[in-house]
Design a protein around this motif. Structure first.
Motif, PDB file in Angstrom:
ATOM      1  N   GLY A   1     -31.851  19.509  46.036  1.00 60.93           N
ATOM      2  CA  GLY A   1     -31.404  19.898  47.370  1.00 60.93           C
ATOM      3  C   GLY A   1     -32.432  20.728  48.124  1.00 60.93           C
ATOM      4  O   GLY A   1     -33.405  21.236  47.557  1.00 60.93           O
ATOM      5  N   TRP A   2     -32.194  20.871  49.433  1.00 63.43           N
ATOM      6  CA  TRP A   2     -33.089  21.665  50.283  1.00 63.43           C
ATOM      7  C   TRP A   2     -32.249  22.276  51.404  1.00 63.43           C
ATOM      8  O   TRP A   2     -31.596  21.561  52.163  1.00 63.43           O
ATOM      9  N   SER A   3     -32.310  23.587  51.508  1.00 62.15           N
ATOM     10  CA  SER A   3     -31.532  24.300  52.516  1.00 62.15           C
ATOM     11  C   SER A   3     -31.840  23.803  53.922  1.00 62.15           C
ATOM     12  O   SER A   3     -32.991  23.521  54.255  1.00 62.15           O
ATOM     13  N   SER A   4     -30.786  23.699  54.724  1.00 67.15           N
ATOM     14  CA  SER A   4     -30.835  23.403  56.171  1.00 67.15           C
ATOM     15  C   SER A   4     -31.214  21.969  56.506  1.00 67.15           C
ATOM     16  O   SER A   4     -31.431  21.640  57.668  1.00 67.15           O
ATOM     17  N   THR A   5     -31.302  21.083  55.519  1.00 66.22           N
ATOM     18  CA  THR A   5     -31.694  19.703  55.816  1.00 66.22           C
ATOM     19  C   THR A   5     -30.582  18.943  56.517  1.00 66.22           C
ATOM     20  O   THR A   5     -29.416  18.993  56.129  1.00 66.22           O
TER      21      THR A   5
ATOM     22  N   ASN B   1     -33.319  26.848  43.532  1.00 64.30           N
ATOM     23  CA  ASN B   1     -33.796  28.226  43.568  1.00 64.30           C
ATOM     24  C   ASN B   1     -33.364  29.044  42.361  1.00 64.30           C
ATOM     25  O   ASN B   1     -34.090  29.915  41.896  1.00 64.30           O
ATOM     26  N   TYR B   2     -32.158  28.786  41.866  1.00 59.31           N
ATOM     27  CA  TYR B   2     -31.578  29.544  40.759  1.00 59.31           C
ATOM     28  C   TYR B   2     -30.280  28.850  40.373  1.00 59.31           C
ATOM     29  O   TYR B   2     -29.983  27.749  40.863  1.00 59.31           O
TER      30      TYR B   2
ATOM     31  N   ALA C   1     -31.293  33.494  51.124  1.00 59.09           N
ATOM     32  CA  ALA C   1     -31.119  34.892  50.701  1.00 59.09           C
ATOM     33  C   ALA C   1     -29.737  35.169  50.122  1.00 59.09           C
ATOM     34  O   ALA C   1     -29.346  36.321  49.950  1.00 59.09           O
ATOM     35  N   ASN C   2     -28.980  34.125  49.800  1.00 57.61           N
ATOM     36  CA  ASN C   2     -27.696  34.330  49.135  1.00 57.61           C
ATOM     37  C   ASN C   2     -27.917  34.712  47.678  1.00 57.61           C
ATOM     38  O   ASN C   2     -28.889  34.303  47.051  1.00 57.61           O
ATOM     39  N   VAL C   3     -26.999  35.490  47.123  1.00 54.85           N
ATOM     40  CA  VAL C   3     -27.078  35.907  45.731  1.00 54.85           C
ATOM     41  C   VAL C   3     -26.647  34.754  44.840  1.00 54.85           C
ATOM     42  O   VAL C   3     -25.663  34.075  45.119  1.00 54.85           O
ATOM     43  N   SER C   4     -27.381  34.535  43.747  1.00 58.17           N
ATOM     44  CA  SER C   4     -27.027  33.462  42.829  1.00 58.17           C
ATOM     45  C   SER C   4     -25.732  33.775  42.106  1.00 58.17           C
ATOM     46  O   SER C   4     -25.384  34.939  41.871  1.00 58.17           O
ATOM     47  N   GLY C   5     -25.018  32.722  41.718  1.00 62.16           N
ATOM     48  CA  GLY C   5     -23.933  32.874  40.767  1.00 62.16           C
ATOM     49  C   GLY C   5     -24.495  33.108  39.387  1.00 62.16           C
ATOM     50  O   GLY C   5     -25.708  33.184  39.186  1.00 62.16           O
ATOM     51  N   PRO C   6     -23.618  33.224  38.376  1.00 63.26           N
ATOM     52  CA  PRO C   6     -24.101  33.518  37.015  1.00 63.26           C
ATOM     53  C   PRO C   6     -24.749  32.310  36.372  1.00 63.26           C
ATOM     54  O   PRO C   6     -24.504  31.167  36.754  1.00 63.26           O
TER      55      PRO C   6
ATOM     56  N   SER D   1     -28.051  23.770  51.653  1.00 64.06           N
ATOM     57  CA  SER D   1     -28.030  25.065  50.950  1.00 64.06           C
ATOM     58  C   SER D   1     -26.826  25.264  50.050  1.00 64.06           C
ATOM     59  O   SER D   1     -26.934  25.934  49.018  1.00 64.06           O
ATOM     60  N   ASN D   2     -25.659  24.741  50.401  1.00 65.90           N
ATOM     61  CA  ASN D   2     -24.513  24.905  49.515  1.00 65.90           C
ATOM     62  C   ASN D   2     -24.637  24.052  48.255  1.00 65.90           C
ATOM     63  O   ASN D   2     -23.853  24.224  47.315  1.00 65.90           O
ATOM     64  N   ALA D   3     -25.604  23.160  48.227  1.00 65.60           N
ATOM     65  CA  ALA D   3     -25.902  22.415  47.006  1.00 65.60           C
ATOM     66  C   ALA D   3     -26.950  23.116  46.169  1.00 65.60           C
ATOM     67  O   ALA D   3     -26.886  23.111  44.941  1.00 65.60           O
ATOM     68  N   THR D   4     -27.921  23.725  46.827  1.00 60.55           N
ATOM     69  CA  THR D   4     -29.103  24.222  46.101  1.00 60.55           C
ATOM     70  C   THR D   4     -29.212  25.729  46.058  1.00 60.55           C
ATOM     71  O   THR D   4     -30.036  26.265  45.334  1.00 60.55           O
ATOM     72  N   GLY D   5     -28.383  26.438  46.830  1.00 61.44           N
ATOM     73  CA  GLY D   5     -28.581  27.880  46.937  1.00 61.44           C
ATOM     74  C   GLY D   5     -29.703  28.191  47.908  1.00 61.44           C
ATOM     75  O   GLY D   5     -30.374  27.309  48.427  1.00 61.44           O
ATOM     76  N   GLY D   6     -29.903  29.447  48.189  1.00 61.98           N
ATOM     77  CA  GLY D   6     -30.964  29.812  49.095  1.00 61.98           C
ATOM     78  C   GLY D   6     -30.473  30.628  50.268  1.00 61.98           C
ATOM     79  O   GLY D   6     -29.369  31.167  50.238  1.00 61.98           O
TER      80      GLY D   6
END
Length: 363
Positions: A221-225, A195-196, A146-151, A139-144
């Motif tokens: 990337g894929w969250s939680s992998t 994701n964004y 429910a975290n807010v995206s950066g710009p 997730s820290n590679a791909t986002g996700g």
């Protein structure tokens, strides 16, 4: 009854016919595409298209563009002045030729010439030669989550492909559409599974500003992998279930299949600088050993090089393991030790060639 046409109508029809027959269309490159440059700050770009009537030659020029209003244009004009022949012989349909282009951000313009007169023109507003990166990990590679995206990127010369494998299909069922190259905005779904923008819009800005060339970013990337999920999904032809530490069973051939898609479909056309890897938090949960993490990651790196046909494909490995276990945040040193070893921060014999240390993000 037959209706007689006046002279003005006849002349107008002839003009329309002439304009229609003289059209020129560009089929390659695509708008906002970015190609990986080589060590000489160059690459060859295929310029292709077609004309709808015979012309004596087809000419082109590449005009450098600014990535932001306050900076200089990126690139070198080709040719330095005027126009250059792309096709110098009579052409009556399809045409193509390769042109060597320096790193930069360009407007591509084409025109057709007949009897020393310009018959038609066409252009692609944005074409780049620069740096292409693939992001992979969790997730820290791909986002996700429910975290807010950066710009999104503020620099114009940051691109991605707008596609996400959602609803999620197993690897063999994924149908990639024709690439839609876009500016990396905040909500851009960075192909094939991002994701964004997450942190990568800002990253792209910093790379453009530091290197003076455009940047293309893909995200597999894929969250939680867990790292074992990536290794266990390599063999999509004889799939076995691979399960995340949170109990999710991945579709056959995934998550590794997203990296495979990126290398085989996008990178085979564009080239690539490196894979940027940020993963290890799930292996903290699983309390994996240094040897297990090291060996799995080495297998994934080697597989990426084999299937892409790039035996020296570079990887940058972040040092990442921090996770909250039973309400306590902790790092997992065996994972960090493996990441250090494979990227050259451990004993020399453990380093895998062309693998480099990325940032230490646990702090």
């Amino acid at each position: 009854m037959f209706k007689l046409l006046n002279l003005g109508t006849v002349l107008l029809m002839g003009l329309v016919c002439q304009v229609t027959l003289a059209q020129i269309t560009i089929t390659s490159p695509q708008e906002r595409i970015i190609y990986q440059r080589n060590s000489n700050n160059q690459t060859k770009i295929e310029i292709a298209g077609y004309v709808t009537s015979c012309v004596d030659r087809v000419q082109f020029r590449l005009v450098p563009l600014k990535s932001n209003p306050t900076a200089a244009a990126l690139g070198t004009p080709i040719p330095l002045e005027g126009w250059s022949d792309l096709i110098s012989t009579t052409t009556c349909g399809n045409f193509s030729n390769n042109v060597t282009v320096n790193g930069g951000w360009y407007r591509l313009e084409l025109r057709s010439i007949k009897d020393e007169s310009v018959m038609s023109t066409s252009q692609i507003e944005h074409v780049g030669v620069g740096e292409v990166f693939i992001v992979a990990g969790q997730s820290n590679a791909t986002g996700g989550d429910a975290n807010v995206s950066g710009p999104g990127a503020s620099e114009d010369a940051v691109s991605s492909v707008n596609f996400q494998n959602v609803p999620i299909q197993k690897y063999t069922d994924i149908q990639l559409p024709c690439p839609e190259y876009v500016h990396l905005d905040q909500d851009t779904q960075t192909a094939p599974f991002g994701n964004y923008a997450w942190c990568w819009g800002t990253f792209g800005d910093k790379m453009v500003q530091k290197l003076g060339v455009p940047v293309m970013i893909f995200n597999a990337g894929w969250s939680s992998t867990g790292l074992w999920n990536w290794k266990e999904s390599i063999d999509y032809q004889n799939p076995t279930p691979t399960i995340s530490p949170f109990g999710y069973t991945f579709p056959d051939g995934l998550p590794f299949g997203h990296l495979r898609l990126t290398l085989n479909h996008y990178i085979s056309q564009l080239g690539v600088r490196a894979i940027l890897w940020h993963q290890g938090e799930s292996d903290n949960i699983a309390e994996r050993s240094k040897d297990d993490y090291y060996n799995d990651l080495k297998t994934i790196i080697n597989e990426s090089r084999t299937l892409s046909g790039k035996p020296d494909l570079a990887w940058l490995i972040s040092r990442a393991s921090r996770f909250t276990i039973d309400s306590e945040t902790r790092i997992w040193q065996p994972v960090i030790d493996a990441q250090n070893a494979i990227s050259g921060l451990g004993s020399p014999e453990e380093r895998v060639s062309n693998v480099f240390p990325g940032p230490d993000t646990d702090p």
